[in-house]
Design a protein around this motif. Structure first.
Motif, mmCIF file in Angstrom:
data_model
loop_
_atom_site.group_PDB
_atom_site.id
_atom_site.type_symbol
_atom_site.label_atom_id
_atom_site.label_comp_id
_atom_site.label_asym_id
_atom_site.label_seq_id
_atom_site.Cartn_x
_atom_site.Cartn_y
_atom_site.Cartn_z
ATOM 1 N N LYS A 349 0.812 -1.209 0.000
ATOM 2 C CA LYS A 349 0.000 0.000 0.000
ATOM 3 C C LYS A 349 0.851 1.266 0.000
ATOM 4 C CE LYS A 349 -3.414 2.425 2.852
ATOM 5 N NZ LYS A 349 -4.199 2.359 4.099
ATOM 6 N N LYS A 350 1.988 1.255 0.713
ATOM 7 C CA LYS A 350 2.811 2.453 0.824
ATOM 8 C C LYS A 350 3.500 2.813 -0.489
ATOM 9 C CE LYS A 350 6.752 -0.250 2.498
ATOM 10 N NZ LYS A 350 7.739 -0.424 3.596
ATOM 11 N N ASN A 351 3.506 1.910 -1.458
ATOM 12 C CA ASN A 351 4.174 2.175 -2.735
ATOM 13 C C ASN A 351 3.250 2.815 -3.769
ATOM 14 O OD1 ASN A 351 6.595 0.937 -1.830
ATOM 15 N ND2 ASN A 351 5.758 -1.084 -2.312
ATOM 16 N N PHE A 352 1.983 3.058 -3.426
ATOM 17 C CA PHE A 352 1.021 3.660 -4.349
ATOM 18 C C PHE A 352 0.506 4.954 -3.735
ATOM 19 C CE2 PHE A 352 0.889 -0.934 -4.841
ATOM 20 C CZ PHE A 352 1.068 -1.091 -6.206
ATOM 21 N N ASP A 353 0.772 6.064 -4.393
ATOM 22 C CA ASP A 353 0.356 7.381 -3.911
ATOM 23 C C ASP A 353 -0.499 8.055 -4.975
ATOM 24 O OD1 ASP A 353 1.891 7.005 -1.612
ATOM 25 O OD2 ASP A 353 3.690 7.801 -2.602
ATOM 26 N N ILE A 354 -1.627 8.623 -4.550
ATOM 27 C CA ILE A 354 -2.499 9.371 -5.460
ATOM 28 C C ILE A 354 -1.962 10.798 -5.539
ATOM 29 C CG2 ILE A 354 -4.837 10.180 -5.890
ATOM 30 C CD1 ILE A 354 -5.886 7.792 -4.359
ATOM 31 N N ILE A 355 -1.445 11.163 -6.702
ATOM 32 C CA ILE A 355 -0.903 12.508 -6.887
ATOM 33 C C ILE A 355 -2.020 13.514 -7.083
ATOM 34 C CG2 ILE A 355 0.630 13.926 -8.294
ATOM 35 C CD1 ILE A 355 2.010 11.801 -6.624
ATOM 36 N N MET A 356 -2.953 13.199 -7.962
ATOM 37 C CA MET A 356 -4.063 14.110 -8.248
ATOM 38 C C MET A 356 -5.338 13.307 -8.434
ATOM 39 S SD MET A 356 -2.666 17.077 -10.813
ATOM 40 C CE MET A 356 -1.471 18.291 -10.255
ATOM 41 N N PRO A 357 -6.443 13.719 -7.797
ATOM 42 C CA PRO A 357 -7.742 13.063 -8.005
ATOM 43 C C PRO A 357 -8.452 13.671 -9.214
ATOM 44 C CG PRO A 357 -7.915 14.670 -6.256
ATOM 45 C CD PRO A 357 -6.479 14.698 -6.691
ATOM 46 N N PRO A 358 -9.540 13.069 -9.685
ATOM 47 C CA PRO A 358 -10.264 13.617 -10.840
ATOM 48 C C PRO A 358 -10.843 15.002 -10.618
ATOM 49 C CG PRO A 358 -10.852 11.327 -10.481
ATOM 50 C CD PRO A 358 -10.032 11.738 -9.307
ATOM 51 N N SER A 359 -10.971 15.448 -9.378
ATOM 52 C CA SER A 359 -11.506 16.788 -9.133
ATOM 53 C C SER A 359 -10.552 17.889 -9.596
ATOM 54 C CB SER A 359 -11.812 16.954 -7.642
ATOM 55 O OG SER A 359 -10.640 16.748 -6.860
ATOM 56 N N ARG A 360 -9.299 17.552 -9.877
ATOM 57 C CA ARG A 360 -8.318 18.548 -10.310
ATOM 58 C C ARG A 360 -8.039 18.462 -11.807
ATOM 59 N NH1 ARG A 360 -3.301 18.814 -6.220
ATOM 60 N NH2 ARG A 360 -2.917 20.598 -7.601
ATOM 61 N N LEU A 361 -8.915 17.868 -12.551
ATOM 62 C CA LEU A 361 -8.756 17.805 -13.997
ATOM 63 C C LEU A 361 -8.952 19.175 -14.628
ATOM 64 C CD1 LEU A 361 -10.637 14.484 -14.870
ATOM 65 C CD2 LEU A 361 -8.199 14.915 -15.135
ATOM 66 N N SER A 362 -8.173 19.468 -15.658
ATOM 67 C CA SER A 362 -8.255 20.716 -16.397
ATOM 68 C C SER A 362 -8.538 20.409 -17.864
ATOM 69 C CB SER A 362 -6.954 21.513 -16.262
ATOM 70 O OG SER A 362 -6.633 21.751 -14.903
ATOM 71 N N ARG A 363 -9.015 21.414 -18.570
ATOM 72 C CA ARG A 363 -9.355 21.277 -19.986
ATOM 73 C C ARG A 363 -8.262 21.907 -20.837
ATOM 74 N NH1 ARG A 363 -14.953 20.312 -21.058
ATOM 75 N NH2 ARG A 363 -14.798 21.506 -22.989
ATOM 76 N N PHE A 364 -7.909 21.203 -21.924
ATOM 77 C CA PHE A 364 -6.867 21.656 -22.833
ATOM 78 C C PHE A 364 -7.391 21.555 -24.267
ATOM 79 C CE2 PHE A 364 -4.805 19.946 -19.079
ATOM 80 C CZ PHE A 364 -3.857 20.916 -18.768
ATOM 81 N N VAL A 365 -6.902 22.453 -25.108
ATOM 82 C CA VAL A 365 -7.243 22.470 -26.521
ATOM 83 C C VAL A 365 -6.072 21.870 -27.290
ATOM 84 C CG1 VAL A 365 -7.891 23.880 -28.507
ATOM 85 C CG2 VAL A 365 -8.675 24.499 -26.215
ATOM 86 N N ILE A 366 -6.355 20.884 -28.133
ATOM 87 C CA ILE A 366 -5.317 20.204 -28.895
ATOM 88 C C ILE A 366 -4.977 21.045 -30.128
ATOM 89 C CG2 ILE A 366 -4.674 18.051 -30.035
ATOM 90 C CD1 ILE A 366 -5.205 17.815 -27.031
ATOM 91 N N LEU A 367 -3.700 21.397 -30.262
ATOM 92 C CA LEU A 367 -3.227 22.184 -31.396
ATOM 93 C C LEU A 367 -2.590 21.331 -32.485
ATOM 94 C CD1 LEU A 367 -1.629 25.175 -29.450
ATOM 95 C CD2 LEU A 367 -3.963 24.956 -30.319
ATOM 96 N N ASP A 368 -1.910 20.253 -32.105
ATOM 97 C CA ASP A 368 -1.246 19.415 -33.096
ATOM 98 C C ASP A 368 -1.064 18.024 -32.501
ATOM 99 O OD1 ASP A 368 -0.047 18.568 -35.381
ATOM 100 O OD2 ASP A 368 1.940 19.356 -34.873
ATOM 101 N N VAL A 369 -1.187 17.006 -33.350
ATOM 102 C CA VAL A 369 -1.018 15.616 -32.946
ATOM 103 C C VAL A 369 -0.045 14.961 -33.910
ATOM 104 C CG1 VAL A 369 -2.140 13.400 -32.532
ATOM 105 C CG2 VAL A 369 -3.353 15.513 -31.991
ATOM 106 N N GLU A 370 1.043 14.405 -33.371
ATOM 107 C CA GLU A 370 2.059 13.739 -34.180
ATOM 108 C C GLU A 370 2.228 12.305 -33.679
ATOM 109 O OE1 GLU A 370 6.834 14.079 -35.251
ATOM 110 O OE2 GLU A 370 5.829 15.650 -34.093
ATOM 111 N N PRO A 371 1.807 11.291 -34.443
ATOM 112 C CA PRO A 371 1.957 9.898 -33.995
ATOM 113 C C PRO A 371 3.421 9.534 -33.804
ATOM 114 C CG PRO A 371 0.430 10.066 -35.844
ATOM 115 C CD PRO A 371 1.101 11.390 -35.732
ATOM 116 N N CYS A 372 3.686 8.747 -32.750
ATOM 117 C CA CYS A 372 5.048 8.340 -32.407
ATOM 118 C C CYS A 372 5.222 6.830 -32.409
ATOM 119 C CB CYS A 372 5.452 8.906 -31.042
ATOM 120 S SG CYS A 372 5.447 10.696 -30.951
ATOM 121 N N SER A 373 4.196 6.067 -32.790
ATOM 122 C CA SER A 373 4.298 4.615 -32.813
ATOM 123 C C SER A 373 3.671 4.089 -34.090
ATOM 124 C CB SER A 373 3.610 3.997 -31.585
ATOM 125 O OG SER A 373 2.227 4.329 -31.572
#
Length: 555
Positions: A349-373
């Protein structure tokens, strides 16, 4: 006097004769039988074994007196639980079951309550049911009316008589055993299942899909044997009659959410003479305190983390196990995924830490998408914060596993790791919590958002002036392709020209911006000059003006 069936279809208030239609004076049918007079009323009828017309037979053999009484000559009645709305069945093993109003199940229940249709006193008449249906009644009158079309054979079994009868059922109320068990004392329950999820933010977010699974149609079997349910701060309490039911319910919960089960027993009373005891059983189910879309940090020495040890991971799905996915995959590599069981989590249990919960989600606008795989799942994305979109020049970059579903102009939700959060994660990385080769990204994208980009005030579907956009403006923006459009001039030069309302917010000291603005203004001046030169011909002038206006509006 008897009538054809279609004439009496709307008559639902009394018992009427539907058979022996040939006995009607106004009805004639080709038949080889001789015409005789009814021995009772004297009207001409076709010959039959009883030598009587239909009305006279109906008066002698009144089927309504048989179809409107219950067992022992009592009134017809059905029993309903007033609390849960279930109907009591018939027979020795009668159970309360759900039936739709005026449905086939309720109609069959009413027909089984009529003794005449099951034989008995009407066996010598050969009573047969040909059709049945409900007659509308007021919802609160506590009465049910059923229309019955029956056929009986009279006069030694040689003459059939068809009649329509309206049977009325009284709706009586009685509490079913399941509802009665909820109002008993606490000593009536024998086991309780305590489902708990303890998170630092104080909200049992991971139990929402458990609640949805229990309240839905698929959860009917799970809640069937539950006596009562109580809600608490961090979960629910489910009460059952015995330990076996509680264990079965806990096993079903383990397939919906990963839980750790512990069983304890408490002795309430005992009888040494009869060798009996009253024991209360408590089944404690501790759910893994992870919810969907949580950003989790896995310690470098975490054995349960597998390939994700020492990295940041996202909770992709919650079921019997927790599905983790790499929050920042490497370019050109496959996305790392790990299934975490409840036993593996509670062991480390001590090896798993929640950094951010879903209440701290932000919205972003996608400007460009470049596939890498090769499969396109991993992509390098350039994005900007939706709150700053149109008012600032800063852009962010990240590598995400959402390359297949994201495209330019979409809105995505994710975690902004810049600022205080980034410094905290960096400090933890210095303490060997993260791998030395792991680079903390600026943004971790979680999912593609539904909706459009917001305006300058941060509201969705808002213009640059902060006012909500009309439908015409939304269609106009959709045709232009968002806040920016690519315009080809002369077929040789292709420039990215920002919208005019975005120009006002940019700094004119930026050399790149000044150069782009100068090119755009030069193109616009050239088009306007060409418009003024072509002014001799009215038709040509109108055509050029129209093209100039369209070009200026798009630029």
């Amino acid at each position: 006097m008897s009538y054809p069936l279609d004439v009496l279809a709307a008559d639902d208030d009394a018992s009427v004769v539907l058979g022996l239609a040939a006995s009607t004076p106004h009805f004639s049918a080709p038949s080889a039988l001789p015409t005789i007079l009814c021995c009772l009323c004297g009207i001409p009828i076709q010959s039959n074994a009883a030598n009587q017309c239909g009305p006279c037979l109906a008066a002698q053999y009144d089927l309504s007196s048989l179809l409107r009484v219950g067992a022992g000559g009592s009134d017809l009645s059905v029993t309903k639980c007033k609390r849960c709305g279930r109907w009591e069945g018939s027979g020795r093993n009668a159970r309360f079951q759900h039936h739709e109003p005026e449905g086939s199940g309720l109609l069959g229940l009413c027909l089984r309550r009529i003794p005449a249709l099951a034989g008995g006193a009407s066996s010598d008449l050969g009573l047969k049911l040909t059709d049945a249906g409900f007659v509308w009644t007021e919802p609160h009158c506590m009465r049910l009316k059923v229309r019955l079309d029956v056929v009986a054979t009279v006069a030694g079994g040689s003459t059939p008589v068809a009649q329509r009868v309206i049977s009325e059922f009284i709706v009586r109320t009685r509490q079913c055993p399941e509802c009665a068990a909820e109002f008993r004392k606490d000593s009536d329950w024998g086991a309780v299942v305590q489902l708990r999820q303890r998170r630092l933010e104080g909200v049992a977010r991971g139990l929402r899909h458990v609640e949805a699974a229990l309240t839905g149609p698929s959860g009917e079997k799970l809640r069937k044997k539950t006596l009562k349910v109580e809600t608490g701060k961090n979960g629910f309490d489910f009460y059952f009659k015995n330990e076996a039911q509680a264990r079965g319910f806990a096993g079903s919960l383990s397939r919906v959410v990963p839980v750790r089960t512990r069983i304890s027993r408490r002795l309430v009373s005992s009888d040494a003479r009869n060798n009996t005891a009253n024991v209360k059983v408590t089944v404690a189910c501790d759910a893994v305190p992870l919810a969907r879309h949580d950003l989790v940090r896995l310690a470098r020495r975490s054995g349960a983390g597998g390939a994700l040890a020492g990295r940041l991971a996202l909770v992709e799905k919650i079921s019997g196990k927790v599905a983790l996915v790499d929050a920042s995959p490497a370019r050109g590599a496959e996305v790392l995924r790990v299934d975490l069981s409840a036993e593996q989590y509670w062991r480390g249990k001590k090896n798993f830490d929640i950094i951010m919960p879903p209440s701290r989600l932000s919205r972003f606008v996608i400007l460009d998408v470049e596939p890498c795989s090769v499969d396109g799942e991993v992509a390098d994305v350039e994005l900007a914060r939706e709150a700053d979109f149109g008012s600032a020049d800063g852009t962010l970059r990240c590598v995400t596993h959402l390359g297949r579903i994201l495209k330019m102009g979409d809105v995505a939700v994710g975690y902004d790791l810049l600022g205080d959060a980034l410094s905290d994660i960096a400090e933890e990385g210095a303490e060997n919590r993260l791998n030395a080769s792991f680079v903390v990204p600026d943004v971790v994208l979680v999912a593609k958002a539904r909706g459009e980009a917001a305006g300058a005030d941060g509201r969705v579907n808002a213009g640059a002036d902060g006012k909500p956009m009309s439908k015409r403006e939304k269609r106009k923006q959709k045709r232009k392709g968002g806040a920016a459009s690519v315009k080809s001039v002369g077929g040789d030069v292709e420039e990215l020209v920002e919208a005019p309302n975005v120009h006002k917010d940019h700094g004119r000291d930026d050399p790149e911006y000044a150069e782009e603005l100068e090119i755009a203004e030069g193109i616009l001046d050239a088009l306007l000059l060409q418009d003024k030169e072509v002014g001799t011909d009215d038709n040509a002038n109108n055509q050029v003006d129209s093209e100039g206006e369209d070009t200026e509006e798009e630029i």
